[in-house]
Design an enzyme around this catalytic site. Structure first.
Site, PDB file in Angstrom:
ATOM      1  N   GLU A   1       7.502  -7.055  -4.188  1.00 47.59           N
ATOM      2  CA  GLU A   1       6.094  -7.381  -3.466  1.00 47.59           C
ATOM      3  C   GLU A   1       6.425  -8.361  -2.373  1.00 47.59           C
ATOM      4  OE1 GLU A   1       6.728  -7.634  -6.743  1.00 47.59           O
ATOM      5  OE2 GLU A   1       5.129  -6.051  -7.658  1.00 47.59           O
TER       6      GLU A   1
ATOM      7  N   PHE B   1      -2.228 -10.222 -20.688  1.00 49.85           N
ATOM      8  CA  PHE B   1      -1.090  -9.614 -20.054  1.00 49.85           C
ATOM      9  C   PHE B   1      -0.856  -9.513 -18.566  1.00 49.85           C
ATOM     10  CE2 PHE B   1       1.830  -6.163 -18.905  1.00 49.85           C
ATOM     11  CZ  PHE B   1       3.235  -6.850 -19.210  1.00 49.85           C
ATOM     12  N   GLN B   2       0.015  -9.821 -17.654  1.00 49.08           N
ATOM     13  CA  GLN B   2      -0.120 -10.032 -16.415  1.00 49.08           C
ATOM     14  C   GLN B   2      -1.144 -10.544 -15.614  1.00 49.08           C
ATOM     15  OE1 GLN B   2       1.409  -6.011 -15.196  1.00 49.08           O
ATOM     16  NE2 GLN B   2       3.650  -6.652 -15.424  1.00 49.08           N
TER      17      GLN B   2
ATOM     18  N   LYS C   1      -9.483  -4.568 -13.040  1.00 48.16           N
ATOM     19  CA  LYS C   1      -9.411  -3.266 -13.539  1.00 48.16           C
ATOM     20  C   LYS C   1     -10.736  -2.569 -13.628  1.00 48.16           C
ATOM     21  CE  LYS C   1      -7.092   0.155 -16.028  1.00 48.16           C
ATOM     22  NZ  LYS C   1      -5.905   0.688 -15.581  1.00 48.16           N
TER      23      LYS C   1
ATOM     24  N   MET D   1      22.421 -23.548   9.438  1.00 43.26           N
ATOM     25  CA  MET D   1      21.637 -24.379  10.004  1.00 43.26           C
ATOM     26  C   MET D   1      21.451 -25.772   8.821  1.00 43.26           C
ATOM     27  SD  MET D   1      19.806 -25.213  12.338  1.00 43.26           S
ATOM     28  CE  MET D   1      18.873 -24.180  13.358  1.00 43.26           C
TER      29      MET D   1
END
Lengths: 567, 161
Positions: A51, A113-114, A163, A480
């Site tokens: 993602e 969940f999630q 949802k 760096m």
């Protein structure tokens, strides 16, 4: 006609002229992807591999095209993986709409969940965000989100869709008008302020333009160029402003700040009028504030009122769209300048800067090994006037060398995470940029550290036959940080030495289905680079560069711009 | 320097967190914060007392205005304004002390809202300084509990020229 929430979203995206979506499916948004497949004539999805990659790709798409990037992700980890990308876009004011799924409304707060409170998490790193709890408000919310993302000072906007909103049904009404009562960005410059600015410029002996990302995002570069050329005013820029003014113009003196050119940093220190356009005076630009531009009266043009007087006190603030402001300024200057001989008045100033340039050019010592700067110079030489090129970078030494040694000529050709400094930005951003500009040569310049932070997107690039060229300046160090350890920590190279710890990038490229080249000797540099540029598909070029090269000039953190280390 | 800001906001879920998050995220102070609905449906008024130098206050006001849910910000500094705060204060007051406590309550026009054999609960209103003075005076009796609303403010109709 009743539509599902998913359908309403797709209808809205089409009306917002969205063409591509960078996304990743998941439990609660499976309906969205299902619906999307029925709009494939208008909406093309790009399935990324992580993602974070989706957001950087949408970001690169937006930077390259000027359009709003769009990403659709699932709830929970899908949403949290997006946070670094969203914060990156927020720091650099990139227009983006991120749509995340959420557990059904009745489960919110139950640790489902999630489930994660992504609206809460992203509140400080979005321009605005929404949790849609009523399907009747869905279309209006999407309309507002696109409006907010693109208007004023652009930025990412997140919409969280539970949802039940996605699968619920409602009448679809596209709101023709968009108005947010409490949000009215000011585009028009105040004429009194512009006249004061013009006065300062006309009477200046040592005027200087400092351009930032706002010049690129508001397409003000051509107008700034017009004023600079007409009034013989030298120009420098921030990292984000690169490309806003042509790097081949004789008035150009490079990037300012921590790794700015000697000339640019001296110019700021000695200017008597500084015209700062579309910059927020970040600490990497100003160095120690108490000695920044001490001799200058400062004109500051920016669309965001909070940018003004946040870090630097200014004499003439102008809150307006950068383009509209410089257009206004150009008109007033024409009227106000009268018979002024700009050429003559600024001759001493310009020759002083030319002298600095001659005395302290950007340079490096050639050696037996390939120098990283040499790679950028070669790429610049080989592509100038031959390719329509666009470069993305990751973050670190390679980024600074690219900013220093590549001559960016047009806006939206240098894509880099300036504000947040996000390693792993370059490859997915190149992906998005190549989607936005299929005809361009898109090159991602990276380091052996950075490239490993989102290398999975090479799979997306290959799967979609995107001919992105990746050049890794491979010094087997996190360069760096190693440079800081070298200069400020007695060469105690803790956790920065990657010798023998990285994969074989050539074989890695091949494993992903791309082409891999390795360059270990100077003689191979240009021929192999040329081969890579000419290759039809995605390429990784692993350039083995000298290990302990430092980026100079360098203004150590907390020091003034006049306290540069030059070698 | 102490500043009182009145902030008109869209009363959407999360608006308090947006404002509070802005203050904490940017290292600004909140001394008191008060939120309640206004006459207009869906619009709430926050009164925030904060402190800082003029440049910080300028940033706070600009940053607040930048929040999409903020409709209006009024800075009461340099405005003639009425400021009030309400306090409930429970003071130890047995028979030997009750008279003294009540005299102080009277001087400050506090109301007695609850009483027991050993303590008194007073309701006081006034500006920031007056509330501070009451607390100071009652401190020696022993303050058992204290609840304050934080400052509310309103512009006076007649402004100095």
């Amino acid at each position: 006609m009743e539509y599902s929430g998913a359908r309403i979203l797709m209808e809205c995206l089409k009306r917002e002229q969205v063409e591509v979506i960078f996304g990743y499916p998941g439990g609660v948004i499976i309906d969205l992807f299902d619906e999307m497949s029925r709009h494939s004539d208008a909406l093309k999805p790009y399935l990324v591999r992580h993602e974070q990659g989706a957001i950087h790709a949408a970001d690169g798409y937006a930077r390259a095209s000027g359009k709003t990037g769009v990403s659709i992700l699932t709830s929970g980890p899908g949403a949290t993986n997006a946070v670094t990308g969203i914060a990156t876009a927020y720091s650099d004011s990139i227009p983006m709409v991120v749509i995340t799924g959420q557990v059904p409304t009745q489960l919110i707060g139950n640790d489902a969940f999630q489930e994660v409170d992504i609206v809460g998490i992203t509140r400080p790193c979005t321009k605005h965000n929404y949790l849609v709890k009523d399907i009747k408000l869905l279309a209006g919310t999407i309309r507002n989100a696109f409006y907010l993302a693109k208007s004023g000072r652009p930025g990412p906007v997140l919409i969280d869709l539970p949802k039940d909103i996605i699968v619920g049904k409602s009448e679809f009404v596209w709101p023709e008008e968009v108005r947010v009562r409490s949000y009215n960005p000011n585009y028009k410059p105040n004429l009194v302020q512009l006249r004061r600015a013009a006065d300062l410029i006309v009477n200046a002996k040592r005027p200087l333009f400092l351009i930032g990302g706002g010049v690129v995002s508001s397409n003000a570069g051509d107008v700034v160029t017009d004023i600079a050329v007409r009034c013989r005013i030298p120009v420098i820029s921030t990292l984000m402003g690169l490309g806003g003014f042509s790097g081949t113009n004789s008035l150009w003196h490079g990037m300012v700040g921590m790794h700015g050119t000697f000339t640019a940093n001296r110019a700021v220190t000695e200017a008597d009028v500084l015209i700062a356009v579309g910059t927020r005076f970040a600490d990497r630009v100003t160095g120690k504030l108490s000695v920044f531009a001490k001799q200058a009266r400062i004109v500051h043009i920016d669309i965001d009122p909070t940018s003004i007087r946040k870090n630097v006190n200014v004499d003439v603030p102008v809150v307006a769209d950068c383009r509209e402001a410089v257009v206004g300024l150009a008109e007033i200057l024409s009227a106000q300048a009268g018979e002024k001989n700009w050429e003559e008045d600024h001759a001493a100033w310009l020759s002083l800067l030319a002298e600095y340039e001659k005395k302290h050019p950007l340079t490096f010592l050639p050696g037996d090994e390939i120098k990283p700067q040499q790679v950028i110079e070669a790429l610049d030489r080989m592509t100038r006037n031959k390719y329509d090129i666009l470069i993305s970078t990751d973050v670190g030494q390679h980024q600074m060398w690219t900013a220093q040694f590549f001559k960016f000529i047009k806006p939206r050709t240098f894509l880099s995470s300036g504000g947040l400094g996000t390693m792993g930005f370059g490859l997915p951003a190149a992906l998005g940029a190549q989607v936005a500009s299929p005809e361009k040569l898109v090159v991602c310049i990276s380091g052996d550290g950075s490239i490993q932070m989102n290398i999975q997107e090479l799979a997306t690039i290959v799967a979609n036959k995107l001919p992105v060229k990746v050049i890794i300046l491979n010094n087997r160090f996190l360069g760096m940080v190693r440079q800081w350890q070298d200069l400020f920590f007695g060469r105690n190279y803790v956790c920065t030495d990657l010798e023998g710890q990285s994969p074989d990038f050539v074989r890695l490229a091949e494993a992903f289905g791309a082409t891999g080249y390795r360059i270990s000797e100077s003689a191979q540099l240009e021929p192999t680079l040329q081969k890579a540029l000419d290759a039809p598909g995605a390429v990784i070029v692993d350039v083995r560069v000298s290990r302990e090269e430092n980026v100079y000039p360098m203004v150590p953190a907390g020091k003034g711009l006049d306290e540069m280390l030059v070698t | 320097m102490r500043y009182v800001l009145s902030v008109l906001v869209d009363n959407e879920p999360g608006v308090l967190s947006r404002v509070a998050g802005l203050f904490s995220g940017r290292g600004f102070n909140i001394e008191t914060l008060n939120v309640a609905p206004t006459l207009e449906n869906g619009v709430s008024m926050m009164t925030i007392v904060t402190s800082g130098d003029s440049q910080i206050i300028e940033q706070i006001i600009k940053q607040l205005r930048k929040l999409v849910t903020v409709i209006k910000v009024v800075d009461f500094h340099e405005l003639a304004a009425v400021e009030r705060e309400m306090m409930l204060i429970k003071v130890q007051a047995d028979d030997s002390r009750r008279g003294e406590v009540l005299r102080i309550a009277d001087i400050f026009r506090c109301k007695v809202v609850d009483v027991s054999l050993v303590d008194l609960t007073l309701e006081a209103t006034g500006d920031h300084e007056k509330i501070g003075a009451i607390i100071n005076l009652l401190n020696r009796f022993g303050i058992k509990e204290l609840a304050r609303t934080g400052t509310l403010a309103m512009k006076r109709s007649m402004q100095r020229e």
